[in-house]
Motif scaffolding. Structure first.
Motif, PDB file in Angstrom:
ATOM      1  N   GLU A  65       0.825  -1.211   0.000  1.00  0.00           N
ATOM      2  CA  GLU A  65       0.000   0.000   0.000  1.00  0.00           C
ATOM      3  C   GLU A  65       0.857   1.258   0.000  1.00  0.00           C
ATOM      4  N   LEU A  66       1.932   1.212   0.800  1.00  0.00           N
ATOM      5  CA  LEU A  66       2.835   2.358   0.829  1.00  0.00           C
ATOM      6  C   LEU A  66       3.494   2.579  -0.526  1.00  0.00           C
ATOM      7  N   LEU A  67       3.864   1.468  -1.165  1.00  0.00           N
ATOM      8  CA  LEU A  67       4.461   1.585  -2.491  1.00  0.00           C
ATOM      9  C   LEU A  67       3.484   2.191  -3.499  1.00  0.00           C
ATOM     10  N   VAL A  68       2.205   1.722  -3.374  1.00  0.00           N
ATOM     11  CA  VAL A  68       1.185   2.301  -4.271  1.00  0.00           C
ATOM     12  C   VAL A  68       1.009   3.781  -3.983  1.00  0.00           C
ATOM     13  N   THR A  69       0.973   4.082  -2.659  1.00  0.00           N
ATOM     14  CA  THR A  69       0.833   5.498  -2.291  1.00  0.00           C
ATOM     15  C   THR A  69       2.003   6.321  -2.810  1.00  0.00           C
ATOM     16  N   LEU A  70       3.203   5.765  -2.664  1.00  0.00           N
ATOM     17  CA  LEU A  70       4.401   6.447  -3.155  1.00  0.00           C
ATOM     18  C   LEU A  70       4.344   6.620  -4.668  1.00  0.00           C
ATOM     19  N   SER A  98      16.141   7.406  -3.224  1.00  0.00           N
ATOM     20  CA  SER A  98      16.431   6.201  -2.439  1.00  0.00           C
ATOM     21  C   SER A  98      16.001   6.429  -0.990  1.00  0.00           C
ATOM     22  N   GLY A  99      16.132   5.354  -0.126  1.00  0.00           N
ATOM     23  CA  GLY A  99      15.683   5.464   1.247  1.00  0.00           C
ATOM     24  C   GLY A  99      14.431   4.647   1.441  1.00  0.00           C
ATOM     25  N   THR A 100      13.928   4.599   2.666  1.00  0.00           N
ATOM     26  CA  THR A 100      12.732   3.830   2.946  1.00  0.00           C
ATOM     27  C   THR A 100      11.539   4.462   2.263  1.00  0.00           C
ATOM     28  N   ILE A 101      10.497   3.638   2.226  1.00  0.00           N
ATOM     29  CA  ILE A 101       9.291   4.128   1.558  1.00  0.00           C
ATOM     30  C   ILE A 101       8.719   5.323   2.297  1.00  0.00           C
ATOM     31  N   LYS A 102       8.675   5.211   3.606  1.00  0.00           N
ATOM     32  CA  LYS A 102       8.121   6.310   4.374  1.00  0.00           C
ATOM     33  C   LYS A 102       8.972   7.572   4.250  1.00  0.00           C
ATOM     34  N   ALA A 107       9.292  12.892   1.995  1.00  0.00           N
ATOM     35  CA  ALA A 107       9.957  13.901   1.149  1.00  0.00           C
ATOM     36  C   ALA A 107       9.014  14.463   0.081  1.00  0.00           C
ATOM     37  N   ILE A 108       8.097  13.626  -0.428  1.00  0.00           N
ATOM     38  CA  ILE A 108       7.197  14.064  -1.504  1.00  0.00           C
ATOM     39  C   ILE A 108       6.056  14.918  -0.960  1.00  0.00           C
ATOM     40  N   ALA A 109       5.605  14.646   0.262  1.00  0.00           N
ATOM     41  CA  ALA A 109       4.405  15.293   0.803  1.00  0.00           C
ATOM     42  C   ALA A 109       4.458  16.820   0.736  1.00  0.00           C
ATOM     43  N   PRO A 110       5.558  17.502   1.177  1.00  0.00           N
ATOM     44  CA  PRO A 110       5.569  18.984   1.096  1.00  0.00           C
ATOM     45  C   PRO A 110       5.460  19.507  -0.336  1.00  0.00           C
ATOM     46  N   ALA A 111       6.149  18.783  -1.247  1.00  0.00           N
ATOM     47  CA  ALA A 111       6.088  19.227  -2.656  1.00  0.00           C
ATOM     48  C   ALA A 111       4.676  19.111  -3.205  1.00  0.00           C
ATOM     49  N   LEU A 112       4.032  17.983  -2.860  1.00  0.00           N
ATOM     50  CA  LEU A 112       2.657  17.806  -3.317  1.00  0.00           C
ATOM     51  C   LEU A 112       1.743  18.874  -2.748  1.00  0.00           C
ATOM     52  N   GLU A 113       1.923  19.159  -1.470  1.00  0.00           N
ATOM     53  CA  GLU A 113       1.082  20.163  -0.837  1.00  0.00           C
ATOM     54  C   GLU A 113       1.256  21.528  -1.512  1.00  0.00           C
TER      55      GLU A 113
END
Length: 580
Positions: A65-70, A98-102, A107-113
């Motif tokens: 699910e995290l991968l799908v979310t990512l 790279s790095g863990t899924i979370k 890292a993506i969340a602020p850019a998306l916001e």
């Protein structure tokens, strides 16, 4: 299986080992067989495996699910960047590959916001621009009130380039709206001016085109649709055409009024009542701009006045016709053309009484006669001027003849010196008479050849008058020579008979030397001159009876008599017999 301690003294808590140890003690106490024990231990181990398996499955599902979310986040990030058209967006560069899924999601969340926020702002800008475009398009097509809801924004392309295209289109539409509004206002102003000139109600006229065109409506709220512009153009065209027709009719009425006024000599006070009509008699369509100048009531007023004057003209027909007849007679009289005025007046009376001719036609015909008479008089003017000079010279010749007969002309009486000066001038003028006659004959013949008719002076052919004058002048010269010869003969006889008679007889004054009436007796032009005794006195004895009723009497003294010769004439004696 490794048997763990039942209790971990360090931890002081229950573990799997302590529980297993406790279970062993219970089994020992119960006396379970090893077979049962192994069976139960396998069961416990299977149950533990199932628990681990479930946990692993849950963990795997959560990772998926995290991968799908990512993946969705990355796809959405890419879509937003693509839609916004901002490839150098700062948030994209900060996303870790790279790095863990979370960690990647964090890292993506602020850019998306940030991109979502930017997208919302961009969508609002697109919506505002498209709404304005939709509104102006609706105003142009005339369907502004029919548009429902906000326009749909294409969120797949929210780039600045696309937004700029919409803004450029909006600017073009705003310019077109401004131009249309300016044109509408021009049309409205033109309609207002035309309605003012035509005396029409501007409000009802303009609101028939569109209710928003009323002066009370805000400028920006006025209709600029294609239909409104078309109807405005049609209204202006119709008003222009109406204006042309009205001014044409008003000018026709003004012309009729002027003609009728001139015809009936209408006083200036009465004419001034219609200055507002006649002031536009020669104005162009664009020059008529005074409010109410072409109102229907004004035109009707002019029509009523024309009708009234027409009726008045019919009642005054005889007066008007006779007035023209008098004018015609004056032109003929001035031009010394003989007509029958009584017959002309009787004809006019007969035409009016019988009603066989329209009053306007009769007056027009008489006006035409007056025009032709003026042209005829103009063509005769040069000859008539020369006739006047000739007659004036003849009068001076007649006066000089009387002056030369006066025995007391040299006495020092009052005014004698003035008569002497006049006599000198008269002799100079008399010497010019032959040249005047020759020129007058040439001009008259040229006039007659050009028109093919005889030039008559008060009904008498002018050439006949001139010929008769020349003949009479020649006869008078011959008579003067004969008288001089007779005088010399008489003086010679008196000299021979002087011893016999104590006094000399005086030569007789010939009867023909009396004053002969000139062509213009008492200065009245156009009078026919005759050689009859009633007009000119007795004729010479040698020429008596000749052409007494045919010829025009001519002035005497063709050649000026010198003072010495004039002094030798003695008045008041009887005439001696003529020599054979």
């Amino acid at each position: 299986m490794v048997v763990m301690d039942a209790q971990n003294p360090l931890l002081g808590e229950t573990t799997c080992g302590t529980l297993l140890q406790k279970l062993q003690e219970i089994w020992d106490e119960v006396g379970e067989s090893d077979e049962e024990r192994d069976k139960m231990l396998l069961q416990i181990e299977q149950e533990c495996l199932d628990v681990y398996k479930r946990k692993v499955e849950q963990a795997a599902k959560s990772r998926a699910e995290l991968l799908v979310t990512l993946s969705d986040a990355k796809l959405e990030l890419s879509t937003l960047v693509s839609a916004l058209g901002d490839k150098s967006f700062l948030g994209v560069d900060t996303v870790k590959a790279s790095g863990t899924i979370k960690e990647q999601l964090a890292a993506i969340a602020p850019a998306l916001e940030q991109l979502w926020k930017q997208k919302e702002e961009r969508v609002k800008e697109f919506s505002d621009v498209q709404s304005q475009i939709q509104k102006i398009c609706g105003e142009i097509t005339g369907s502004a009130n029919e548009q429902a809801g906000a326009p749909a924004v294409d969120e797949s392309d929210l780039s600045l380039k696309k937004l700029n295209e919409y803004q450029v289109k909006l600017q073009e539409l705003q310019k077109e709206k401004s131009d249309r509004l300016h044109k509408v206002l021009e049309f409205v102003g033109t309609v207002h001016d035309l309605c003012a000139v035509l005396g029409m109600d501007f409000f009802s006229t303009i609101t028939e085109v569109h209710p928003s065109l009323d002066d009370k409506t805000c400028v920006q709220s006025k209709s600029i649709s294609n239909d409104t512009l078309l109807r405005l153009a049609e209204t202006v065209s119709a008003l222009h055409e109406d204006k042309k027709q009205r001014i044409h009719k008003l000018q026709e009425l003004a012309t009729k009024l002027t003609d009728l006024w001139n015809l009936m000599d209408t006083p200036e006070e009465e004419r001034r009542l219609f200055d507002h009509v006649t002031c536009n008699i020669s104005a162009s369509v664009d020059e008529v701009a005074v409010p109410g100048a072409l109102a229907l009531d004004l035109i009707e007023q002019a029509e009523v006045e024309v009708e009234r004057l027409d009726q008045l003209k019919s009642s005054r027909m005889k007066e008007l016709a006779f007035k023209r007849q008098v004018e015609l007679e004056e032109i003929f009289a001035h031009a010394h053309i003989e007509i029958d005025p009584e017959a002309a007046r009787e004809k006019i009376m007969a035409l009016i009484d019988t009603g066989n001719v329209e009053p306007a036609e009769l007056l027009a015909d008489m006006d035409n006669q007056i025009t032709k008479a003026k042209e005829e008089a103009l063509s005769r003017k040069e000859i008539l001027d020369r006739v006047e000079k000739w007659m004036s010279a003849c009068e001076e010749e007649s006066w000089l003849d009387d002056y030369n007969r006066d025995d007391n002309r040299y006495n020092a009486s009052r005014g004698a010196h003035l008569n002497l000066k006049r006599a000198e001038k008269a002799r100079i003028l008399v010497n010019k008479i032959p040249g005047m006659v020759d020129t007058l004959v040439a001009k008259t013949r040229a006039w007659e050849e050009d028109r093919g008719i005889s030039f008559k002076y008060n009904g008498i052919p002018l050439l006949a008058m001139l010929d008769e004058y020349a003949m009479l002048r020649q006869e008078r010269e011959e008579e003067k020579r004969r008288l001089r010869d007779q005088k010399k003969f008489g003086e010679q006889q008196n000299t021979e008979q002087e011893p016999i008679f104590s006094s000399r007889s005086t030569p007789a004054r010939p009867a023909s030397t009396k004053k002969v009436v000139g062509p213009r007796t008492n200065g009245t032009p156009g009078r026919r001159l005759s050689l009859s005794a009633s007009q000119n006195g007795s004729r010479s004895a040698a020429k008596e009876g000749k052409r007494d009723s045919m010829r025009v009497a001519a002035p005497t003294n063709f050649v000026a008599i010198s003072k010495e010769d004039a002094a030798s004439h003695v008045s008041g004696t009887d005439r001696s017999p003529a020599s054979p």
